[in-house]
Enzyme design. Structure first.
Site, short mmCIF file in Angstrom:
data_model
loop_
_atom_site.label_atom_id
_atom_site.label_comp_id
_atom_site.label_asym_id
_atom_site.label_seq_id
_atom_site.Cartn_x
_atom_site.Cartn_y
_atom_site.Cartn_z
N LYS A 75 0.86 -1.13 -0.12
CA LYS A 75 0.13 -0.15 -0.03
C LYS A 75 0.70 1.40 0.03
CE LYS A 75 -2.15 -0.80 3.93
NZ LYS A 75 -1.41 -1.93 4.56
N ARG B 128 -8.93 1.40 9.78
CA ARG B 128 -8.74 0.12 10.28
C ARG B 128 -9.33 -0.67 11.05
NH1 ARG B 128 -2.61 0.96 9.70
NH2 ARG B 128 -1.38 -0.76 9.65
N ARG C 184 11.87 -5.38 4.09
CA ARG C 184 11.65 -4.09 4.17
C ARG C 184 12.61 -3.43 5.00
NH1 ARG C 184 5.51 -2.04 4.86
NH2 ARG C 184 5.73 -2.84 7.15
N ARG D 216 12.27 -1.70 10.55
CA ARG D 216 11.26 -1.14 11.86
C ARG D 216 11.07 -2.11 12.82
NH1 ARG D 216 6.07 0.40 8.30
NH2 ARG D 216 4.93 -0.44 10.10
N ARG E 84 0.49 -8.52 14.00
CA ARG E 84 -0.12 -7.49 12.88
C ARG E 84 -1.06 -8.06 12.03
NH1 ARG E 84 4.77 -4.64 10.58
NH2 ARG E 84 3.30 -3.38 9.73
P1 AMP Z 1 1.60 0.88 9.35
O1 AMP Z 1 2.70 1.73 8.90
O2 AMP Z 1 0.32 1.67 8.36
O3 AMP Z 1 1.85 -0.59 9.03
O4 AMP Z 1 1.21 1.20 10.71
C1 AMP Z 1 1.89 0.89 11.70
C2 AMP Z 1 1.32 0.93 13.15
O5 AMP Z 1 0.72 1.99 13.39
C3 AMP Z 1 0.25 -0.12 12.98
O6 AMP Z 1 0.67 -1.50 13.43
C4 AMP Z 1 -0.60 0.43 14.26
O7 AMP Z 1 0.14 0.19 15.49
C5 AMP Z 1 -0.46 1.85 14.01
N1 AMP Z 1 -1.59 2.48 13.05
C6 AMP Z 1 -1.39 2.87 12.00
N2 AMP Z 1 -2.50 3.25 11.28
C7 AMP Z 1 -3.47 3.00 12.36
C8 AMP Z 1 -5.01 3.18 12.52
N3 AMP Z 1 -5.69 3.41 11.28
N4 AMP Z 1 -5.51 2.63 13.53
C9 AMP Z 1 -4.90 2.09 14.59
N5 AMP Z 1 -3.48 2.01 14.78
C10 AMP Z 1 -2.79 2.34 13.43
#
Ligand code: AMP
Length: 216
Positions: free
Chosen positions: A15, A90, A129, A162, A173
């Protein structure tokens, strides 16, 4: 017509990579809640301090915090020509809140693109990554390698993996995705906004599929 897109799919589905390309091509902001939260953590803001342990453990940050953060972001003037939401909503609660925010701002969604991606591909993408801790640019050791191994092309900073990309956190996740985010597929299908793309494709063919699906 303004392009207002939500990208839906598990971590590692691609994404972020495709959001960046679409954002540059159509000159609309890429709004990644994960990126915003990571920069809040780096800046040690009150929101960053609240969010850190959830992110490090692969859990979702509570809805109210994320919803408020997105509402502020959607008040910035650069969203007037459209936006790409990556990683939000989410949960069904977030999706309902987004619906209200967009209705009150008279900014209806154009489409929700679901990246249908196999677990094997996800695991390989996440384990390779690498990210720049300074400017946030993402790489992949095989698919999107930096010019100099381990060094960011844009700012010369040493790349890192990360913390939440470790195997045990990835498993958590993925579970969170299946339990809390996957119901959004049905939610948006019911609203006739859902389009499914093959997230296993390489970058160029997937860009073509995305362009077709968003009618460009
Ligand atoms: P991402 O970079 O989108 O994979 O997000 C990394 C982490 O940020 C996720 O595993 C969540 O802990 C938090 N996070 C990101 N977006 C959201 C969201 N819309 N709702 C809740 N937690 C989020």
């Amino acid at each position: 017509m303004a392009l207002r897109i939500v990208l839906l799919g598990p971590p590692g589905a691609g994404k972020g990579t495709h959001a960046k390309i679409l954002s540059e091509r159509h000159n609309i902001p890429h709004i990644s809640t994960g990126d915003i939260l990571r920069s809040q953590i780096q800046a040690q803001t009150p929101l960053g301090k609240k969010a850190k342990s959830f992110i490090d453990n692969g859990k979702l940050v509570p809805d109210d915090l994320v919803i408020e953060m997105v509402a502020h972001r959607l008040d910035l003037p650069d969203v007037k020509n459209g936006f790409i939401l990556d990683g939000f909503p989410r949960t069904v609660e977030q999706a309902k809140a987004l619906g209200e925010m967009l209705t009150s701002r008279k900014m209806p969604l154009s489409s929700v693109l679901e990246f249908d991606t196999s677990e094997d591909v996800i695991v390989s993408r996440i384990s390779g990554r690498r990210a720049c801790p300074n400017c946030g640019t993402n790489y992949h050791v095989e698919n999107i390698p930096p010019k100099r191994e381990g060094i960011c092309d844009k700012c010369g900073t040493a790349l890192i993996q990360r913390k939440d990309d470790k195997p045990e956190t990835i498993r958590e996740r993925l579970k969170v995705y299946h339990d809390q985010t996957e119901p959004l597929v049905q939610f948006y299908d019911g609203k006739k906004l859902l389009r499914i793309v093959n997230g296993n494709l390489e970058i160029a063919p997937l860009q073509k599929e995305l362009a077709l699906q968003i009618g460009l």
